[in-house]
Write a protein that holds these residues in place. Structure first.
Motif, short mmCIF file in Angstrom:
data_model
loop_
_atom_site.label_atom_id
_atom_site.label_comp_id
_atom_site.label_asym_id
_atom_site.label_seq_id
_atom_site.Cartn_x
_atom_site.Cartn_y
_atom_site.Cartn_z
N PHE A 547 0.85 -1.19 0.00
CA PHE A 547 0.00 0.00 0.00
C PHE A 547 0.88 1.23 0.00
O PHE A 547 2.05 1.18 0.39
CB PHE A 547 -0.92 0.01 1.22
CG PHE A 547 -0.20 0.23 2.52
CD1 PHE A 547 -0.04 1.50 3.04
CD2 PHE A 547 0.36 -0.84 3.21
CE1 PHE A 547 0.65 1.70 4.22
CE2 PHE A 547 1.05 -0.64 4.40
CZ PHE A 547 1.19 0.63 4.90
N LEU A 548 0.31 2.31 -0.48
CA LEU A 548 1.02 3.60 -0.48
C LEU A 548 0.14 4.65 0.16
O LEU A 548 -1.06 4.71 -0.12
CB LEU A 548 1.30 4.05 -1.92
CG LEU A 548 2.46 3.42 -2.68
CD1 LEU A 548 2.38 3.82 -4.15
CD2 LEU A 548 3.79 3.86 -2.08
N TRP A 549 0.73 5.46 1.03
CA TRP A 549 0.04 6.65 1.53
C TRP A 549 0.84 7.84 1.00
O TRP A 549 2.02 7.99 1.32
CB TRP A 549 0.04 6.71 3.06
CG TRP A 549 -0.85 5.72 3.73
CD1 TRP A 549 -1.66 4.77 3.16
CD2 TRP A 549 -1.05 5.58 5.16
NE1 TRP A 549 -2.33 4.07 4.12
CE2 TRP A 549 -1.98 4.54 5.36
CE3 TRP A 549 -0.53 6.25 6.28
CZ2 TRP A 549 -2.40 4.15 6.64
CZ3 TRP A 549 -0.94 5.85 7.54
CH2 TRP A 549 -1.87 4.81 7.72
N LEU A 550 0.19 8.65 0.19
CA LEU A 550 0.87 9.81 -0.40
C LEU A 550 0.16 11.09 0.03
O LEU A 550 -1.05 11.24 -0.20
CB LEU A 550 0.84 9.70 -1.93
CG LEU A 550 1.50 8.46 -2.54
CD1 LEU A 550 1.13 8.32 -4.02
CD2 LEU A 550 3.02 8.52 -2.38
N GLU A 551 0.90 11.97 0.68
CA GLU A 551 0.30 13.26 1.00
C GLU A 551 0.41 14.14 -0.24
O GLU A 551 1.49 14.27 -0.83
CB GLU A 551 1.02 13.92 2.18
CG GLU A 551 0.26 15.16 2.63
CD GLU A 551 1.02 16.08 3.58
OE1 GLU A 551 2.20 15.79 3.88
OE2 GLU A 551 0.43 17.09 3.99
N LEU A 552 -0.70 14.71 -0.66
CA LEU A 552 -0.67 15.58 -1.84
C LEU A 552 -0.40 17.00 -1.38
O LEU A 552 -1.28 17.69 -0.86
CB LEU A 552 -2.00 15.49 -2.60
CG LEU A 552 -2.42 14.09 -3.06
CD1 LEU A 552 -3.62 14.16 -4.00
CD2 LEU A 552 -1.27 13.34 -3.73
N GLN A 553 0.84 17.41 -1.56
CA GLN A 553 1.22 18.74 -1.09
C GLN A 553 1.03 19.76 -2.21
O GLN A 553 1.24 19.45 -3.38
CB GLN A 553 2.68 18.73 -0.63
CG GLN A 553 2.87 17.82 0.58
CD GLN A 553 4.26 17.93 1.18
OE1 GLN A 553 5.14 18.59 0.62
NE2 GLN A 553 4.45 17.28 2.31
N PRO A 554 0.67 20.99 -1.84
CA PRO A 554 0.51 22.03 -2.88
C PRO A 554 1.83 22.25 -3.60
O PRO A 554 2.90 21.98 -3.04
CB PRO A 554 0.10 23.27 -2.08
CG PRO A 554 0.28 22.95 -0.64
CD PRO A 554 0.42 21.47 -0.49
#
Ligand code: NOJ
Ligand code: CA
Length: 560
Positions: A547-554
């Protein structure tokens, strides 16, 4: 002035990590083979270190222990095997000093047949105040549409009492007579017991078996409006006098019925997501996200002050009551090859054995538990991958002593092994020499370390407990992909993309993230930057069960 609890934020339960344990199973301080409050207190450092924030205690009240304490004979004391009321208070204070909340059980649907109320009811004349505490009938033909829950041990919800010369009603074991919620005196007594613990500073109450409070002929006797009225009375009594408490409903029902336990935000703050749980296991075995996305699509919205309680396993069988007959057959075949693994309408196994002790599967399911909308609830021992013992009766096989180290009795107790309340797991794979806390603490790659890291990570992102959920719809159905999003006070967003591979093989996936074009994903476990998202499909490859957790940063401001 409302009586405060240990938490200061009224919505504390949305950010909580709950850890479920039984006092008798955790640590024995006096060598009698039974865990106790002083033992638990001495292990609080372990729980704090693990990062859990709320301890849910299974019933610890005086009881003949024929249903592991859910058969209560006194609501306002501690079972002598587990210590004294003062021991409980010391534990509660120590937990609060560590900023941990404590949840206890309010088991009000039924008592033990050894409760003084029932003993008095049996000998009291029909219609008298003492008799009316319970539900009696001269015929066992009433309420025939109510199902039997403990199908392995009970043939009827009525049992004849020779002394009373009448039948009494019970939704569970025949030694657990149901209280009569049509009688206002019962509600008064329940509120009294509740106040006893809330006054002491207990933060949260789990309402056990809550759908079954009131009976009406010609109905299933579950989820009745009269039952919801009782819950609202309980909640109103709490809101009137106590601040920052939590009420959690155990209502093992279909999604549409479960929703009602939140009421209009005036019943329970939290409700277990029973419909989701078995479907996570189904999705894993079928390598198809559909069971999960389907049940989430059927999950109604809930009031703002409410929260789902999420779990993979608990102290009961993995219940298959609220799945279709086909789904039930599938689950039995997939997860309980040996009939000994079954009890009532469910599977009595722990998390690790259910997942064939496959570390990747264990991590994958925990990643869902920690990233789905709701508050995660861990069952003691699952953080080290404890096994079970299917040769013990009822649900005892998943209630064995916590495995602390490889010493005698797994470090749980100094007693003669024969004196233990249940034997320690001793098989070569899950036995205490192989699976224990001490060994896993000294192994940086252990499941315990992994769990601790994941809990710590989850706590850094409020979006997991409070944000919205939206599924992506990639063509590859072996991939479950979803966005969690939380609008912060300053108008900015905390957005996380979760991608899970339900397959035992590597999988490609192509995601439509055009709405997030320009954002910069950062992998959250390693803080690794991923390629910027564009209007084009976002292509990822996932290893088996990963699994991947990706924070979508501006978009970062690039230096000119
Ligand atoms: C629900 C509890 O979780 C279970 O352990 C118990 O046996 C029943 N209620 C009956 O008390
Ligand atoms: Ca003891």
């Amino acid at each position: 002035m409302k009586k405060p609890a240990s938490a200061t934020d009224p919505l504390w339960y949305k950010d909580a990590i709950i850890y479920e344990l039984h006092v008798r199973a955790f640590a024995d301080s006096n060598g009698d083979g039974i865990g106790d409050f002083p033992g638990l207190l001495a292990r609080l450092d372990y729980l704090q270190d693990l990062g859990v924030t709320c301890i849910w205690l299974l019933p610890f009240f005086p009881s003949p222990l024929r249903d592991d304490g859910y058969d209560i004979s006194n609501y306002v004391d501690v079972h002598p095997s587990y210590g004294t009321l003062n021991d409980f208070k010391s534990f509660l204070d120590a937990a609060h000093q560590r900023n941990m909340q404590v949840m206890i059980e309010l088991v009000i649907n039924h008592t033990s047949d050894q409760h003084p109320w029932f003993k008095a009811a049996r000998v009291a004349p029909p219609g008298s105040a003492a008799r009316e505490m319970y539900v009696w009938s001269t015929t066992d033909q009433l309420y025939k549409d109510a199902r039997i829950i403990f199908t392995d041990s009970e043939k009827s919800n009525w049992t004849w009492d020779e002394t009373a010369k009448a039948y009494y009603w019970h939704r569970f074991f025949s030694h657990q007579p149901d209280l009569n919620f049509d009688n206002p005196a019962v509600i008064e007594e329940v509120l009294k017991a509740m106040r006893f613990w809330l006054d002491m500073g207990v933060d949260a109450l789990r309402l056990d078996a809550i759908p079954y409070l009131v009976e009406r002929d010609g109905t299933s006797c579950e989820n009745l409006p009269e039952t919801h009225a009782v819950i609202r009375t309980i909640r109103a009594a709490i809101d009137a006098d106590y601040a920052n408490r939590l009420v959690l409903a155990e209502a093992n029902q279909w999604p549409a019925d479960v929703r009602h336990y939140f009421g209009d935000g005036d019943e329970c703050h939290m409700v277990f997501h029973f419909p989701l749980m078995p479907r996570i296991y189904m999705a894993l075995r079928q390598e198809d996200r559909l069971p999960i996305t389907d049940i989430m699509a059927q999950t109604p919205a809930i009031p703002d002050n409410c929260q789902w309680g999420l779990f993979l396993r608990n102290h009961d069988e993995l219940t298959l009551e609220m799945v279709t007959a086909d789904e039930r057959d599938y689950m039995y075949i997939a997860y309980s090859t040996n009939p000994r693994m079954r009890v009532n309408v469910g599977i009595r196994r722990r998390l690790a054995p259910l997942l064939d002790n496959n570390r990747r599967r264990i991590e994958l399911l925990n990643s869902l538990l920690l990233s789905f909308p709701g508050t995660p609830i861990l069952y003691y021992g699952d953080e080290i991958g404890m096994g079970d013992n299917i040769f013990l009766g009822d649900r005892n096989g998943i209630r064995t002593p916590m495995q602390w180290n490889s010493d005698r009795n797994a470090g749980f107790s100094k007693c003669d092994p024969a004196q233990l309340y249940l034997p320690i797991v001793m098989d070569p794979i899950y036995g205490y020499q192989a699976i224990n806390v001490e060994a896993q603490l000294s192994d940086q790659s252990s499941l315990l370390h992994w769990t601790r890291n994941m809990i710590a990570l989850r706590k850094l992102f409020q979006v997991f407990g409070r944000g919205t959920l939206s599924f992506l719809n990639p063509a590859n159905r072996k991939i479950l992909a979803y966005l969690r999003d939380l609008k912060r006070g300053d108008g900015s967003h905390e957005t996380v993309l979760c991608v899970a591979n339900l397959s035992r093989f590597a999988q490609p996936v192509s995601l439509d993230l055009a709405d997030h074009s320009g954002t910069e994903p950062v992998e959250m476990l390693g803080y690794v930057p991923f390629p910027t998202i564009t209007e084009a499909s976002y292509v990822l490859s996932l290893a088996p069960y990963s699994f991947l957790w990706l924070e979508l940063q501006p978009p970062s401001v690039k230096p000119a």
